[in-house]
Design a protein around this motif. Structure first.
Motif, PDB file in Angstrom:
ATOM      1  N   PHE A  18      58.317  14.543  46.148  1.00 20.47           N
ATOM      2  CA  PHE A  18      59.359  14.263  47.147  1.00 20.47           C
ATOM      3  C   PHE A  18      59.237  12.840  47.702  1.00 20.47           C
ATOM      4  O   PHE A  18      60.108  12.011  47.479  1.00 20.47           O
ATOM      5  CB  PHE A  18      59.286  15.305  48.263  1.00 20.47           C
ATOM      6  N   GLN A  19      58.141  12.551  48.394  1.00 14.83           N
ATOM      7  CA  GLN A  19      57.964  11.204  48.938  1.00 14.83           C
ATOM      8  C   GLN A  19      56.487  10.933  49.137  1.00 14.83           C
ATOM      9  O   GLN A  19      55.810  11.666  49.863  1.00 14.83           O
ATOM     10  CB  GLN A  19      58.691  11.065  50.285  1.00 14.83           C
ATOM     11  N   ASP A  20      56.021   9.891  48.492  1.00 13.56           N
ATOM     12  CA  ASP A  20      54.630   9.473  48.663  1.00 13.56           C
ATOM     13  C   ASP A  20      54.567   8.493  49.833  1.00 13.56           C
ATOM     14  O   ASP A  20      55.389   7.581  49.922  1.00 13.56           O
ATOM     15  CB  ASP A  20      54.164   8.807  47.362  1.00 13.56           C
ATOM     16  N   SER A  21      53.601   8.681  50.724  1.00 16.95           N
ATOM     17  CA  SER A  21      53.505   7.742  51.852  1.00 16.95           C
ATOM     18  C   SER A  21      52.289   6.827  51.766  1.00 16.95           C
ATOM     19  O   SER A  21      52.169   5.882  52.521  1.00 16.95           O
ATOM     20  CB  SER A  21      53.442   8.520  53.179  1.00 16.95           C
ATOM     21  N   ASP A  22      51.351   7.132  50.831  1.00 17.08           N
ATOM     22  CA  ASP A  22      50.122   6.328  50.827  1.00 17.08           C
ATOM     23  C   ASP A  22      49.827   5.646  49.495  1.00 17.08           C
ATOM     24  O   ASP A  22      48.723   5.136  49.281  1.00 17.08           O
ATOM     25  CB  ASP A  22      48.921   7.186  51.260  1.00 17.08           C
ATOM     26  N   GLY A  23      50.804   5.626  48.616  1.00 19.62           N
ATOM     27  CA  GLY A  23      50.663   4.834  47.390  1.00 19.62           C
ATOM     28  C   GLY A  23      49.771   5.429  46.312  1.00 19.62           C
ATOM     29  O   GLY A  23      49.455   4.752  45.340  1.00 19.62           O
ATOM     30  N   ASP A  24      49.385   6.725  46.450  1.00 19.46           N
ATOM     31  CA  ASP A  24      48.562   7.293  45.374  1.00 19.46           C
ATOM     32  C   ASP A  24      49.414   7.902  44.250  1.00 19.46           C
ATOM     33  O   ASP A  24      48.896   8.500  43.317  1.00 19.46           O
ATOM     34  CB  ASP A  24      47.564   8.329  45.929  1.00 19.46           C
ATOM     35  N   GLY A  25      50.724   7.762  44.383  1.00 23.79           N
ATOM     36  CA  GLY A  25      51.604   8.238  43.308  1.00 23.79           C
ATOM     37  C   GLY A  25      51.973   9.701  43.404  1.00 23.79           C
ATOM     38  O   GLY A  25      52.696  10.229  42.563  1.00 23.79           O
ATOM     39  N   ILE A  26      51.461  10.366  44.444  1.00 19.26           N
ATOM     40  CA  ILE A  26      51.749  11.791  44.636  1.00 19.26           C
ATOM     41  C   ILE A  26      52.392  11.971  46.015  1.00 19.26           C
ATOM     42  O   ILE A  26      51.891  11.424  47.010  1.00 19.26           O
ATOM     43  CB  ILE A  26      50.438  12.625  44.579  1.00 19.26           C
ATOM     44  N   GLY A  27      53.473  12.697  46.055  1.00 20.08           N
ATOM     45  CA  GLY A  27      54.136  12.938  47.338  1.00 20.08           C
ATOM     46  C   GLY A  27      53.193  13.626  48.318  1.00 20.08           C
ATOM     47  O   GLY A  27      52.179  14.198  47.918  1.00 20.08           O
ATOM     48  N   ASP A  28      53.509  13.566  49.607  1.00 17.88           N
ATOM     49  CA  ASP A  28      52.609  14.152  50.600  1.00 17.88           C
ATOM     50  C   ASP A  28      53.395  14.585  51.847  1.00 17.88           C
ATOM     51  O   ASP A  28      54.603  14.350  51.958  1.00 17.88           O
ATOM     52  CB  ASP A  28      51.486  13.165  50.947  1.00 17.88           C
ATOM     53  N   LEU A  29      52.679  15.219  52.766  1.00 14.05           N
ATOM     54  CA  LEU A  29      53.342  15.773  53.955  1.00 14.05           C
ATOM     55  C   LEU A  29      53.871  14.676  54.870  1.00 14.05           C
ATOM     56  O   LEU A  29      54.933  14.823  55.484  1.00 14.05           O
ATOM     57  CB  LEU A  29      52.370  16.677  54.724  1.00 14.05           C
ATOM     58  N   GLU A  30      53.131  13.571  54.949  1.00  9.63           N
ATOM     59  CA  GLU A  30      53.622  12.440  55.751  1.00  9.63           C
ATOM     60  C   GLU A  30      54.969  11.970  55.175  1.00  9.63           C
ATOM     61  O   GLU A  30      55.885  11.622  55.923  1.00  9.63           O
ATOM     62  CB  GLU A  30      52.582  11.311  55.694  1.00  9.63           C
ATOM     63  N   GLY A  31      55.058  11.986  53.864  1.00 11.86           N
ATOM     64  CA  GLY A  31      56.308  11.612  53.206  1.00 11.86           C
ATOM     65  C   GLY A  31      57.438  12.550  53.597  1.00 11.86           C
ATOM     66  O   GLY A  31      58.572  12.120  53.826  1.00 11.86           O
ATOM     67  N   VAL A  32      57.134  13.836  53.678  1.00 11.49           N
ATOM     68  CA  VAL A  32      58.175  14.793  54.073  1.00 11.49           C
ATOM     69  C   VAL A  32      58.599  14.495  55.521  1.00 11.49           C
ATOM     70  O   VAL A  32      59.797  14.487  55.835  1.00 11.49           O
ATOM     71  CB  VAL A  32      57.698  16.260  53.933  1.00 11.49           C
ATOM     72  N   ILE A  33      57.615  14.229  56.380  1.00  9.30           N
ATOM     73  CA  ILE A  33      57.954  13.906  57.779  1.00  9.30           C
ATOM     74  C   ILE A  33      58.885  12.691  57.813  1.00  9.30           C
ATOM     75  O   ILE A  33      59.913  12.688  58.489  1.00  9.30           O
ATOM     76  CB  ILE A  33      56.670  13.624  58.609  1.00  9.30           C
ATOM     77  N   ASN A  34      58.533  11.671  57.032  1.00  6.72           N
ATOM     78  CA  ASN A  34      59.364  10.454  57.032  1.00  6.72           C
ATOM     79  C   ASN A  34      60.788  10.704  56.561  1.00  6.72           C
ATOM     80  O   ASN A  34      61.704   9.988  56.930  1.00  6.72           O
ATOM     81  CB  ASN A  34      58.736   9.379  56.129  1.00  6.72           C
ATOM     82  N   LYS A 434      60.332   2.376  40.959  1.00  6.48           N
ATOM     83  CA  LYS A 434      59.790   3.710  41.288  1.00  6.48           C
ATOM     84  C   LYS A 434      60.721   4.488  42.218  1.00  6.48           C
ATOM     85  O   LYS A 434      60.303   5.425  42.901  1.00  6.48           O
ATOM     86  CB  LYS A 434      58.391   3.654  41.905  1.00  6.48           C
ATOM     87  N   ALA A 435      61.943   4.044  42.294  1.00  6.22           N
ATOM     88  CA  ALA A 435      62.996   4.796  43.014  1.00  6.22           C
ATOM     89  C   ALA A 435      62.691   5.024  44.496  1.00  6.22           C
ATOM     90  O   ALA A 435      63.223   5.933  45.113  1.00  6.22           O
ATOM     91  CB  ALA A 435      63.265   6.126  42.317  1.00  6.22           C
ATOM     92  N   GLY A 436      61.787   4.209  45.063  1.00  7.31           N
ATOM     93  CA  GLY A 436      61.452   4.395  46.483  1.00  7.31           C
ATOM     94  C   GLY A 436      60.554   5.602  46.714  1.00  7.31           C
ATOM     95  O   GLY A 436      60.289   5.972  47.848  1.00  7.31           O
ATOM     96  N   PHE A 437      60.077   6.199  45.628  1.00 13.83           N
ATOM     97  CA  PHE A 437      59.224   7.390  45.763  1.00 13.83           C
ATOM     98  C   PHE A 437      57.791   7.010  46.131  1.00 13.83           C
ATOM     99  O   PHE A 437      57.137   7.638  46.956  1.00 13.83           O
ATOM    100  CB  PHE A 437      59.242   8.189  44.456  1.00 13.83           C
ATOM    101  N   THR A 438      57.297   5.949  45.506  1.00 16.84           N
ATOM    102  CA  THR A 438      55.897   5.551  45.735  1.00 16.84           C
ATOM    103  C   THR A 438      55.759   4.053  45.518  1.00 16.84           C
ATOM    104  O   THR A 438      56.565   3.443  44.799  1.00 16.84           O
ATOM    105  CB  THR A 438      54.958   6.296  44.753  1.00 16.84           C
ATOM    106  N   SER A 439      54.704   3.484  46.115  1.00 13.84           N
ATOM    107  CA  SER A 439      54.408   2.083  45.806  1.00 13.84           C
ATOM    108  C   SER A 439      53.377   2.027  44.686  1.00 13.84           C
ATOM    109  O   SER A 439      53.063   0.968  44.173  1.00 13.84           O
ATOM    110  CB  SER A 439      53.864   1.377  47.056  1.00 13.84           C
ATOM    111  N   GLY A 440      52.829   3.193  44.316  1.00 11.41           N
ATOM    112  CA  GLY A 440      51.802   3.230  43.266  1.00 11.41           C
ATOM    113  C   GLY A 440      52.370   3.700  41.939  1.00 11.41           C
ATOM    114  O   GLY A 440      53.559   3.529  41.662  1.00 11.41           O
ATOM    115  N   LYS A 441      51.508   4.304  41.134  1.00 10.88           N
ATOM    116  CA  LYS A 441      51.954   4.795  39.836  1.00 10.88           C
ATOM    117  C   LYS A 441      52.280   6.277  39.983  1.00 10.88           C
ATOM    118  O   LYS A 441      51.396   7.085  40.272  1.00 10.88           O
ATOM    119  CB  LYS A 441      50.817   4.602  38.827  1.00 10.88           C
TER     120      LYS A 441
END
Ligand code: GLC
Length: 557
Positions: A18-34, A434-441
């Motif tokens: 859904f949305q990665d917030s910390d650049g590890d390439g995997i979506g996370d809960l912070e991303g959902v909050i954002n 990366k479609a705004g999903f992540t800054s990482g891979k």
């Protein structure tokens, strides 16, 4: 009495994509909050969050190793609590996945279970005596291979209908059930708004665990026909309802693999006190491969008459007795527009809206799987290296490598149609890299079509797929006709158009849709002064249905 979830629309968030917030390439809960403002803007009432519990992640979180903790890559409990709080502030409820048909083999219950036959946890799982060269029965796993794994130390097999790292919990064990109920209460006491219950139709395994008939001589047979809807299931659901659900206002949604309408009437019947609604699988399993050895893998397109017959059967079957969940796709199914619509440049937008209209005006609670509201498409992968899903990779190994039943090319074509990874590519937020999903891979490739299909382009465009979903959601919120009206199918034999009516008091809604890229003429009296409520074309041509056109009229009697 009306229930809050009857006029609700549920949005499914698959956290890792859904949305990665910390650049590890995997979506996370912070991303959902954002992204809560986005979800709020869409207008949905509920988020169903796929599993975020601690997990070795063999099956993307459906292997839980701690039911009361959060998977570290997704965040921690404090982040979860903040998500719950922030969502509630926006009047959005949160429904959690509940995975209790099986656990992870790393859950402490299973670790204890393996210690010895007299360990109190041994019986929390399904063990059978046997020897390494003789399986207890002929059941296969949904994820290829046998449904049994041998434990040398105990000299016993344990059952797993999914991966070997997902041992089946033994619902005949009362202490195990009580532990599950305790955990459910713990989450509900936290303030979550209900559960989507994974594989819940499979809880009750038949006594004696007999072989299943295997006329096709598959290496391992599909146990579903004798496992789904076991005789004790209703009792377990009633007990769960009594001990847990009835004490809260949360919603209970059963994922009912293999369930039939009659069983669903029982599960969701109000007076039965079992579940509020269920996910049935019939309309997404209408095209099994004729060669049973290939399981679900095929590239057949469903016939519209079959699809209509199935949806209608469930509309009629649960009317006034139970309640349907309405969905075209989720994290286990390919993208709706690619499967049931037309994802070409020319027709993607219009056919995505057509599917939305057809589904959202049926009776039941509609589900939107993340990205569906943008008209996101299948991944159109061309190489095996692009896939991550365990089911897909295991099937390749078994069917192509080990048994050589189909060529690699053919299997890749099947995957491009129905692999679960089609739905798991990252959310397409904007047209940046990366479609705004992540800054990482990203853990799985972004669909290259993000440059033209993304939220940023759609959110403020009144003609976008997103805006169309917004309209459908707000229509449902305002209309008892849409929520409660009786369903009537029109012309079941029509293989090009899907038209139906909904009736409520003096009102009728006429819904018409064209599932083809040809213009059609269909006359249900719609042209004679009735009010056009919604359409996916900008003008109305009365009896004409242009390619993938869909529209609904309000007919006053
Ligand atoms: C359900 C889930 C699916 C998972 C399976 C095993 O069908 O939706 O993603 O792989 O159960 O838990």
């Amino acid at each position: 009495m009306k229930k809050w979830w009857e006029n609700a629309v549920i949005y499914q968030v698959y956290p890792s994509s859904f949305q990665d917030s910390d650049g590890d390439g995997i979506g996370d809960l912070e991303g959902v909050i954002n992204r809560l403002p986005y979800i709020e803007k869409l207008g949905v009432d509920v988020i169903w969050l796929n599993p975020v519990y601690k997990s070795p992640n063999v099956d993307n979180g459906y292997d839980v190793s701690d039911y009361e903790d959060i998977q570290p890559v997704f965040g921690d409990m404090a982040t979860f609590d903040r998500l719950l709080d922030e969502a509630h502030k926006r009047n959005i409820k949160i429904v959690m996945d509940l995975v209790v048909n099986h656990s992870s083999d790393q859950l402490d219950w299973f670790i204890s279970s393996k210690k010895s036959k007299d360990n109190p946890y041994h019986d929390y799982y399904i063990w059978k005596n046997g020897s390494p060269d003789k399986l207890p029965n002929n059941w296969g796993s949904y994820f290829s291979g046998p449904a049994w794994t041998y434990d040398d130390k105990l000299g016993q097999y344990y059952l797993h209908l999914f991966a070997k790292e997902q041992p089946e919990l033994n619902w005949r064990n009362k202490a195990m059930r009580q532990d599950v109920y305790k955990m459910m209460r713990w989450w509900l006491d936290k303030g979550i708004d209900g559960f989507r219950m994974d594989s819940i139709s499979l809880l009750d395994k038949p006594v004696g665990l007999p072989d299943v008939p295997n006329p096709d001589h598959a290496k391992y047979a599909d146990a579903q026909p004798i496992v789904a809807d076991g005789p004790q299931l209703g009792q377990y659901l009633k007990e769960m309802n009594r001990e847990v659900l009835s004490k809260y206002d949360g919603v209970s949604i059963g994922e009912m693999i293999g369930s039939k309408v009659d069983d669903a009437r029982e599960y969701t019947g109000r007076d039965n006190h079992e579940l509020d609604m269920i996910f049935q699988f019939e309309h997404v399993t209408l095209t099994p491969n004729p060669d049973k050895r290939l399981g679900k893998w095929n590239d057949e397109r469903v016939k519209l008459t079959d699809l209509k017959a199935s949806l209608s059967k469930w509309q009629y079957g649960l009317n006034k007795v139970g309640w349907n969940s309405l969905y075209w796709n989720n994290h286990d199914q390919p993208r709706a527009v690619s499967r049931f619509g037309n994802d070409s440049d020319e027709y993607r937008d219009v056919s995505a809206k057509m599917l939305a209209l057809v589904l959202h005006l049926l009776k039941g609670t509609p589900y939107i799987y993340q990205g569906e509201e943008l008209g996101m498409t299948n991944a159109h992968n061309t190489s095996l290296a692009q896939y991550r899903d365990l089911e897909t990779l295991n099937a390749y190994k078994e069917i192509v490598v080990d048994e050589k039943l189909v060529s690699p090319e053919k299997m890749l074509r099947f995957f491009a149609e129905i692999s679960r990874d089609n739905a798991r590519t990252p959310m397409q937020w904007d047209d940046s890299e990366k479609a705004g999903f992540t800054s990482g891979k990203p853990w799985i490739d972004v669909n290259p079509n993000y440059v033209k299909i993304n939220a940023q382009d759609e959110v403020d465009d009144p003609h976008s797929v997103f805006s169309f979903y917004q309209k459908l959601i707000s229509l449902r919120h305002q209309s008892d006709l849409i929520v409660y009206g009786d369903y009537e199918e029109l012309d079941p034999e029509d293989g090009q158009a899907f038209c139906y009516k909904r009736h409520y008091g003096t009102q009728t809604l006429l819904v018409m849709s064209n599932f083809t890229d040809q213009s059609l003429i269909r006359d249900y009296g719609q042209a004679s002064g009735n009010q056009l409520v919604i359409s996916n074309y900008s003008d109305d041509r009365g009896t004409m249905l242009r390619p993938y056109e869909a529209k609904a009229y309000l007919i006053q009697r």
